[in-house]
Scaffold this active site. Structure first.
Site, PDB file in Angstrom:
ATOM      1  N   ASN A  24       0.870  -1.180   0.000  1.00 14.72           N
ATOM      2  CA  ASN A  24       0.000   0.000   0.000  1.00 14.72           C
ATOM      3  C   ASN A  24       0.908   1.231   0.000  1.00 14.72           C
ATOM      4  OD1 ASN A  24      -1.867   1.998   0.404  1.00 14.72           O
ATOM      5  ND2 ASN A  24      -2.261   1.503   2.549  1.00 14.72           N
ATOM      6  N   LYS A  77       0.073   4.236  -0.395  1.00 11.25           N
ATOM      7  CA  LYS A  77      -0.614   5.437   0.129  1.00 11.25           C
ATOM      8  C   LYS A  77      -0.393   6.612  -0.825  1.00 11.25           C
ATOM      9  CE  LYS A  77       0.320   3.602   4.691  1.00 11.25           C
ATOM     10  NZ  LYS A  77       0.181   3.795   6.106  1.00 11.25           N
ATOM     11  N   HIS A 131      -9.555   1.335   4.499  1.00  6.95           N
ATOM     12  CA  HIS A 131      -8.292   1.509   5.227  1.00  6.95           C
ATOM     13  C   HIS A 131      -8.528   2.487   6.384  1.00  6.95           C
ATOM     14  CE1 HIS A 131      -4.189   2.652   6.151  1.00  6.95           C
ATOM     15  NE2 HIS A 131      -3.829   1.519   5.593  1.00  6.95           N
ATOM     16  N   GLU A 155      -6.898   4.879   7.469  1.00  5.16           N
ATOM     17  CA  GLU A 155      -6.646   6.300   7.161  1.00  5.16           C
ATOM     18  C   GLU A 155      -7.845   6.905   6.435  1.00  5.16           C
ATOM     19  OE1 GLU A 155      -2.901   5.712   5.203  1.00  5.16           O
ATOM     20  OE2 GLU A 155      -1.959   5.220   7.116  1.00  5.16           O
ATOM     21  N   GLU A 188      -5.672  -4.953  10.635  1.00  5.36           N
ATOM     22  CA  GLU A 188      -4.664  -3.920  10.863  1.00  5.36           C
ATOM     23  C   GLU A 188      -4.980  -3.169  12.155  1.00  5.36           C
ATOM     24  OE1 GLU A 188      -2.537  -2.752   7.050  1.00  5.36           O
ATOM     25  OE2 GLU A 188      -4.292  -1.476   7.146  1.00  5.36           O
ATOM     26  N   GLY A 229       2.058   2.369  10.853  1.00  2.14           N
ATOM     27  CA  GLY A 229       3.032   3.450  10.729  1.00  2.14           C
ATOM     28  C   GLY A 229       3.678   3.855  12.040  1.00  2.14           C
ATOM     29  N   SER A 269       3.066  -1.916  10.501  1.00  2.00           N
ATOM     30  CA  SER A 269       4.511  -1.839  10.735  1.00  2.00           C
ATOM     31  C   SER A 269       5.241  -3.141  10.432  1.00  2.00           C
ATOM     32  CB  SER A 269       4.806  -1.385  12.172  1.00  2.00           C
ATOM     33  OG  SER A 269       4.322  -0.084  12.378  1.00  2.00           O
TER      34      SER A 269
HETATM   35  C1  PEP Z   1      -0.912   0.242   5.958  1.00  2.00           C
HETATM   36  O1  PEP Z   1      -0.899   1.366   5.486  1.00  2.00           O
HETATM   37  O2  PEP Z   1      -1.845  -0.517   5.678  1.00  2.00           O
HETATM   38  C2  PEP Z   1       0.181  -0.179   6.826  1.00  2.00           C
HETATM   39  C3  PEP Z   1       0.112  -1.354   7.368  1.00  2.00           C
HETATM   40  O3  PEP Z   1       1.209   0.720   7.001  1.00  2.00           O
HETATM   41  P1  PEP Z   1       2.604   0.423   7.749  1.00  2.00           P
HETATM   42  O4  PEP Z   1       3.132  -0.872   7.212  1.00  2.00           O
HETATM   43  O5  PEP Z   1       3.466   1.596   7.406  1.00  2.00           O
HETATM   44  O6  PEP Z   1       2.284   0.315   9.206  1.00  2.00           O
END
Ligand code: PEP
Length: 255
Positions: free
Chosen positions: A9, A11, A96, A98, A168, A174, A214
Site C-alpha cells: 500500500n 498510500k 483503510h 486512514e 490492521e 506506521g 509496521s
Molecule cells: C498500511 O498502510 O496498511 C500499513 C500497514 O502501514 P505500515 O506498514 O506503514 O504500518
C-alpha cells in the site's frame, strides 16, 4: 488451499516516474514467479496506467487504494470500479483506517463499496482493526465483531469467498509497533470462526486474512508462518525496493 498474498500500500507516495523507478530498482529475484504466493502493488491512481505497462512480464497484480460505491454520477474527485476494471486492476483496498480517520468512511459506506466491488468481480481487501484505546480496554474482539458484521450485512454469500480481510490494528499502522505474530494468529483464527458462524465454514476457509501494521523485512516471516495469516499488507516498508523485495521473498517456501 489459500495462496499467500503480499500487498504493497503505497498510500499518497510516488509520482509516476518514482513508481517506475521503484519497479526498475526491485531486485530480480523479487520479480520472479513465486510458488503459491501473489504480489499486489497498490499505487496512487495516477501511477496505475504506467505501472500496468511496467509490470508486463513480472507476475505482479495491481490494486487500487479505494473506489466509490456507485458506478458513475456526480461524485467529483471519486473513482468508479468501472474505471479500475477497464485498466486491468484486480484488487481494491476498502476501508483503510486512514480513510476512516481522514475521510469519514464508516462500516456502512464500506459495506456499499464491498457490494459493488464484488459485483464488478474486483477482489476486495477489506481493512478492519481496533484503536489503541479499544486495545488497552480489552475491546479488540468486540470492535472487530461489530465491523465484520456491519460490513458483511446483506452481501451475497456466493460472492464472498474471494474476499481478503486485512487485520490492521490501528495502533500498529506506521508506528513501528506490531501485534505479535501469535496475537495476529489468535485474531485471524477467531475471525475465521466468527465468519464461519455468520456465513459458513467453507466460505470462511476460503477467505484470506492478512496482517498489516509496521511489517518489516525482519518480521515478515514470523507472521507468514502462522496458519491463519495468509499474507501481509505493507505500508512504509513497501516504499523501499530492497525491503519490499525481502518481504516478498519471505513468502517463498523456505529452502
Ligand atoms: C498500511 O498502510 O496498511 C500499513 C500497514 O502501514 P505500515 O506498514 O506503514 O504500518
Amino acid at each position: 488451499m489459500r495462496n499467500k498474498l503480499i500487498v504493497a500500500n503505497w498510500k499518497m507516495n510516488f509520482t509516476v516516474s518514482e513508481a517506475l523507478k521503484f519497479i526498475a530498482g526491485l531486485p530480480r529475484e523479487a520479480k520472479m514467479e513465486l510458488e503459491d504466493a501473489e504480489v499486489v502493488i497498490c499505487p496512487p491512481f495516477t501511477a496505475l496506467y504506467a505501472l500496468d505497462e511496467a509490470i508486463e512480464g513480472i507476475p505482479f497484480q495491481l490494486g487500487a487504494q479505494n473506489m466509490h460505491w456507485e458506478e458513475s454520477g456526480p461524485f467529483t474527485g471519486e473513482i468508479s470500479p468501472l474505471f479500475l476494471k477497464e485498466m486491468n486492476i484486480k484488487y481494491v483496498i476498502l476501508g483503510h483506517s486512514e480513510r476512516r480517520q481522514h475521510f469519514q468512511e464508516t462500516d456502512s459506506t464500506i459495506n456499499k463499496k464491498l457490494a459493488l466491488a464484488l459485483q464488478q468481480k474486483l477482489i476486495p481487501i477489506v481493512c478492519i482493526g481496533e484503536t489503541v484505546s479499544d486495545h488497552k480496554e480489552g475491546q479488540t474482539f468486540e470492535v472487530l465483531e461489530g465491523q465484520i458484521k456491519k460490513i458483511l450485512d446483506g452481501q451475497l454469500k456466493a460472492d464472498l469467498g474471494s474476499l481478503v480481510w486485512a487485520y490492521e490494528p490501528i495502533w500498529a499502522i506506521g508506528t513501528g509497533k506490531n501485534a505479535s505474530p501469535e496475537q495476529s494468529q489468535e485474531v485471524a483464527q477467531w475471525m475465521r470462526k466468527l465468519i464461519a458462524k455468520i456465513l459458513d465454514a467453507p466460505t470462511a476457509e476460503s477467505m484470506r486474512i492478512l496482517y498489516g501494521g509496521s511489517v518489516s523485512e525482519e518480521k515478515a516471516r514470523g507472521f507468514l508462518k502462522q496458519p491463519d495469516i495468509d499474507g501481509l499488507l505493507v505500508g512504509g516498508a513497501s516504499l523501499d525496493p530492497k525491503k519490499f523485495a525481502d518481504i516478498i521473498m519471505s513468502a517463498a517456501p523456505a529452502q
